[in-house]
Design a protein around this motif. Structure first.
Motif, mmCIF file in Angstrom:
data_model
loop_
_atom_site.group_PDB
_atom_site.id
_atom_site.type_symbol
_atom_site.label_atom_id
_atom_site.label_comp_id
_atom_site.label_asym_id
_atom_site.label_seq_id
_atom_site.Cartn_x
_atom_site.Cartn_y
_atom_site.Cartn_z
ATOM 1 N N ASP A 30 30.339 28.403 -25.478
ATOM 2 C CA ASP A 30 28.886 28.423 -25.606
ATOM 3 C C ASP A 30 28.457 27.917 -26.989
ATOM 4 O OD1 ASP A 30 29.127 30.587 -27.477
ATOM 5 O OD2 ASP A 30 29.030 32.046 -25.853
ATOM 6 N N THR A 31 27.157 27.913 -27.218
ATOM 7 C CA THR A 31 26.620 27.352 -28.463
ATOM 8 C C THR A 31 26.886 28.220 -29.689
ATOM 9 O OG1 THR A 31 24.454 28.352 -28.036
ATOM 10 C CG2 THR A 31 24.779 26.084 -27.302
ATOM 11 N N ASN A 32 27.243 29.490 -29.503
ATOM 12 C CA ASN A 32 27.486 30.382 -30.627
ATOM 13 C C ASN A 32 28.940 30.391 -31.096
ATOM 14 O OD1 ASN A 32 24.838 31.709 -31.046
ATOM 15 N ND2 ASN A 32 25.139 32.226 -28.893
ATOM 16 N N ARG A 49 31.534 17.612 -26.384
ATOM 17 C CA ARG A 49 30.298 18.297 -25.997
ATOM 18 C C ARG A 49 29.870 17.906 -24.594
ATOM 19 N NH1 ARG A 49 28.020 20.611 -30.361
ATOM 20 N NH2 ARG A 49 26.121 20.945 -29.200
ATOM 21 N N ASP A 51 26.266 18.708 -23.466
ATOM 22 C CA ASP A 51 25.011 19.329 -23.908
ATOM 23 C C ASP A 51 24.037 19.601 -22.769
ATOM 24 O OD1 ASP A 51 25.534 19.409 -26.711
ATOM 25 O OD2 ASP A 51 25.192 17.250 -26.802
ATOM 26 N N GLN A 129 32.122 22.139 -26.097
ATOM 27 C CA GLN A 129 30.981 23.023 -26.287
ATOM 28 C C GLN A 129 29.872 22.621 -25.320
ATOM 29 O OE1 GLN A 129 28.991 23.046 -30.169
ATOM 30 N NE2 GLN A 129 29.004 25.270 -30.043
ATOM 31 N N THR A 130 29.344 23.609 -24.604
ATOM 32 C CA THR A 130 28.259 23.364 -23.657
ATOM 33 C C THR A 130 26.922 23.730 -24.310
ATOM 34 O OG1 THR A 130 28.229 25.599 -22.717
ATOM 35 C CG2 THR A 130 29.822 24.029 -21.790
ATOM 36 N N GLY A 131 25.860 23.590 -23.553
ATOM 37 C CA GLY A 131 24.542 24.001 -24.024
ATOM 38 C C GLY A 131 24.240 25.453 -23.709
ATOM 39 N N ARG A 133 23.514 29.160 -23.932
ATOM 40 C CA ARG A 133 23.022 30.001 -25.016
ATOM 41 C C ARG A 133 23.262 31.484 -24.770
ATOM 42 N NH1 ARG A 133 17.174 28.603 -26.398
ATOM 43 N NH2 ARG A 133 17.598 30.172 -27.962
#
Length: 151
Positions: A30-32, A49, A51, A129-131, A133
């Protein structure tokens, strides 16, 4: 665009999943997640990525081409929630559905403690890494094999 290949899978991601061999790990996060710093320690050495999509959407796209390893119990794994290792949040339930659909049968994910997940990620072939959240949208997929065509 290519027929039969999800448009979510960009050229860098396609290259990585094609280059990987049996037993290599792919980390989808995830984004974190500390994706860039961990990705620099992987075999590929750079962050990939996908995204603007959820973890479930990214997992479905990746698993449409990527076979899971049938020789190990931890071919699909999730980062467990700190202090609540048995809780499975919605993001992880969505990825579980994508795994089950891709494999054509129930394929339960193993859980991995947060810091153990970071260590596994450092040993992976690549990090995507995906978008996503939502918290705990981090997964490890170990690559399996594609059998020969029936003769």
């Amino acid at each position: 665009m290519l027929k039969g290949i999800s448009p979510l899978l960009n050229a860098d991601v396609l290259y990585a999943i094609r280059a990987m061999g049996h037993g290599d790990d792919l980390i989808m996060c995830d984004t974190n997640f500390p994706a860039d710093s961990i990705a620099r320690q992987t075999r590929l050495g750079k962050l990939l990525r996908i995204d603007n999509v959820t973890a479930g959407e990214a997992a479905a796209a990746i698993l449409s081409l990527y076979p899971l390893d049938t020789f190990v119990d931890d071919a699909a794994a999730r980062m467990e929630i700190v202090g609540k290792p048995d809780e499975i949040p919605a993001v992880q339930q969505e990825v579980q559905k994508a795994i089950d659909k891709a494999e054509g049968k129930p394929w339960p994910m193993m859980s991995i403690e947060r810091y153990a997940f970071y260590e596994r990620a450092k040993q992976a072939y690549c990090v995507i890494q995906t978008g996503e959240r939502r918290f705990y949208g981090c997964f490890a997929f170990r690559k399996g094999v594609v059998p020969p065509d029936a003769e």
